[in-house]
Design a protein around this motif. Structure first.
Motif: not given
Length: 348
Positions: A104-119, A60-71
């Motif tokens: 946030s779309r930043s958190a969801a985009t980061t998660g998808l970037a991780l799955l794009a390598e490991t799904a 949860r903290l990770m998702a919150s922190a990612l919200a402020s980044l441009d992914v």
């Protein structure tokens, strides 16, 4: 699940106001060149938080922190390098959480970037669902499905439910895979009439071997009409994708299409394709192809004969009064090209 693209590609997203405000703050705080650091910033944040197994509170903290980044919405080297340094199961756990629970779309985009390598195949429904928001999340969703051992069926499912830029990403992924199972779809449904189809029309023509399909005497009307759409797009997509001038089978496709459409009844889409291609054979790049002696004149005559077939005027006059405003606008264009008198058409 929807049977077609989401209206407005799902916009506005739930975080629309926050995202607009954050984007404005980043623009005022950074120069344009700083955007090259986006992936590095995301990777650095993840690196700090992946040193220990993820816990619910930590995620949860990770998702919150990612919200402020441009992914980045495309594959990023820094994020891919981070994934390679960590246990794939841990990366998948984080990616699944961020896609499923990120607000946030930043958190969801980061998660998808991780799955794009490991799904794995188990992630297909999740990736397809988030991929419906295809303008923003389509590039990574398409990549994630493309990397799977049997990603073609999942990509085809998504391809029928995205438009605009999302369609570009998915169709290009299908073209890269060049899976024979996708050929029937590529031959009939890849182009949906959007201007952005110009980015992939030539790729579809090459991968699906359109020149062979349109030369088949048993080709169905969907193949014929889709071929006409692809050829029309390829007359005017310079700077976007390959044009007819770059396709080695352009002459054969133009000739075979004219022969095939001659056996079909008039409709508005066929008139549009024939008119565009006839003009291109006269003043466009098709006229500058390396035609055998006399072949260009014969092909021009074929298209001229198609334009003078009986039935066009009656069809177009009828469609000028169609209740659908899009159909009426297309009919107005066709009427002008056919030299018909245009009535005063009121919006309905």
């Amino acid at each position: 699940m929807p049977d077609g693209p989401l209206p407005r590609d799902g916009y506005p997203f739930p975080d629309e106001d926050d995202c607009r405000r954050a984007s404005h703050e980043r623009r005022t705080r950074h120069h344009a060149g700083d955007y090259a650091r986006r992936g590095r910033d995301v990777a650095a944040l993840l690196e700090q938080r992946l040193t220990r197994p993820p816990s619910p509170a930590g995620l949860r903290l990770m998702a919150s922190a990612l919200a402020s980044l441009d992914v980045p919405i495309h594959r990023d080297r820094s994020i891919a390098a981070l994934v390679a340094r960590h246990n794939p199961d841990r990366i998948r756990t984080v990616g699944r959480y961020l896609v499923r629970h990120g607000t946030s779309r930043s958190a969801a985009t980061t998660g998808l970037a991780l799955l794009a390598e490991t799904a794995t195949e188990a992630d297909i429904p999740l990736i397809q669902t988030i991929g419906l928001l295809s303008n923003h999340l389509g590039p990574l969703a398409a990549r994630a499905l493309e990397q799977l051992p049997d990603g073609t069926p999942a990509l085809l499912w998504l391809a029928d439910r995205v438009s605009g830029w999302g369609r570009v990403y998915v169709v290009e992924a299908l073209c890269r895979l060049a899976d024979p199972r996708a050929r029937a779809w590529l031959l009939r449904r890849a182009a949906d009439g959007d201007f952005l189809n110009g980015y992939f029309a030539a790729k579809v023509a090459r991968v699906a071997a359109v020149h062979e399909a349109i030369a088949d005497p048993t080709a169905d009307s969907e193949v014929v009409d889709h071929t006409g759409a692809l050829l029309s797009i390829m007359t005017e997509c310079g700077g976007m994708g390959g044009t007819l001038a770059h396709h080695p089978q352009a002459r054969a496709m133009l000739t075979a299409y004219a022969e095939q459409v001659a056996r079909l009844e008039p409709n508005l889409g066929r008139f549009a394709s024939i008119r565009v291609l006839a003009d291109d054979l006269t003043i466009g790049m098709s006229a500058r192809l390396d035609w055998p002696p006399g072949h260009l004149d014969r092909t021009r005559e074929m298209y001229a004969a198609l334009l003078h077939r009986p039935g066009w005027a009656e069809l177009i006059q009828e469609l000028l009064d169609d209740p659908d405003s899009v159909v009426r606008r297309r009919a107005c264009w066709a009427a002008g090209r056919l030299g018909l008198r245009l009535p005063n058409i009121q919006e309905k």
